[in-house]
Scaffold this active site. Sequence first.
Site, PDB file in Angstrom:
ATOM      1  CG  ASP A   9      -1.787  -1.172   1.355  1.00 13.91           C
ATOM      2  OD1 ASP A   9      -2.315  -1.599   0.313  1.00 13.91           O
ATOM      3  OD2 ASP A   9      -1.957  -1.687   2.474  1.00 13.91           O
ATOM      4  NE  ARG A  21     -10.750  -3.744  -2.630  1.00 14.23           N
ATOM      5  CZ  ARG A  21      -9.751  -4.611  -2.475  1.00 14.23           C
ATOM      6  NH1 ARG A  21      -8.557  -4.172  -2.087  1.00 14.23           N
ATOM      7  NH2 ARG A  21      -9.940  -5.898  -2.701  1.00 14.23           N
TER       8      ARG A  21
END
Length: 444
Positions: free
Chosen positions: A221, A316
Amino acid sequence: MRRPIPRPPLTLALAASVLLAATSFAPASAEPDPDPRGLGRQTLPEGDGWGSAGYGTTGGSAAAPEDVHVVSTFEDFREAVGGKDDDTPRIVYVEGVIDANTAADGTPLTCADYAVDGYTREDYLETYDPGVWGWKDPEGPLEEARIASSAAQAEQIRVEVGSNVTVLGLGDDAVLTGASLRVHDVDNVILRNLTFADAHDCFPGWDPGDGGSGNWNSEYDQVEVSGATNVWVDHNTFNDGDNPGTELPEYFGRKYEVHDGLLDIVRQTDLVTVSRNHFDGRDKAMLLGNSDGRTSDRGYLRVTWHHNHFDGLGERAPRVRYGQVHVHNNYYTVRDPDHFGYGLGVGKESHLYAENNIFDLHDGIGAGELLYNWGGTDIVEQGNVLMSGGSGRLTPVDLVAEHNTLFPDRPLGTDLTWVPQLTAEVEPVHAVRGLPRKVGAGRL
């Protein structure tokens, strides 16, 4: 249950003493103040979402002069942010472009520099092609070499922030590229005015059992917040840099995905405010809670998202499990049906409250696609509007009704399970119309 690290609030007296110390000990020939507006000592205002609860979020505002750093290399950045076992208040100013794929001597690093034990992508593709290997998990020396190569990259590009830290970009061109920043098992962190770009995985793994036709899965991430308390993420830009996901190749009939999330908030993180950021172009952008089976997240994952621009994301934005999540006054630019799946994901035991958001629809995408039920039950939504056709006209929308019409086999309810209290920043929806011009890095 991990408790936050106690610390006093930044009172006027403390702020004055910090300023006096900085003035008293600065030599006559000191460099100009890199932060004349005092942005590094700003704290999250009272009532500004979940991040203002508990002890509040003050970051490194109480840093002593010797713990204020201006950094322009990745090695200096790694040292300055302290690590998760350091709770010394710090302010770290990022100057210019810092590339995580850079050796200590300044030499650029490529994927080939991380590859060990004979790994090459060409060999991996040839060996584990389902037409040759079959539909079973990769194993053997080449898969082991991929895992070892991935570990070598992780050692280089991952960096952990300590407690009581503010990281602030100077000016409008502060960039962390290739880095995976972890706010992990710490308390009281502020990230502001930074561009987080292209934390790409050099060694994606093939999972033939992921979905109906397999998938490539990646690490890293761009920012991961895990096991943390009191975090403020404000006025940042998150993007793919020079490596856009829409241009990645396909292998084994699936996109060779080298990116994970832009900002994932997981594993019992609590009390977070995410405000005035620009999230640009990622497919799977942001998770709140990373597993249906992680029941330890119950009672945590309390997060506020407000005044963000969710720009051309695939899905998302965010997808939520468990937490009490207030999503208000955000601007969604929704386009490209080939890459758009949904906006808000209603997951297991999620408690989503979506309020006064604008959904700017393009390319024939309909309102029913803005929500998706990932095993959730209810979402409370009010004051949300559509803007489509370039008219600029705002049209009220019932997101749940539109979803249930499109997906009658997985309907959502609207039961109210909690009411947001920390709502100082909630505005009428029409105030969000010009938001894309006001958010992201360089707009403070």
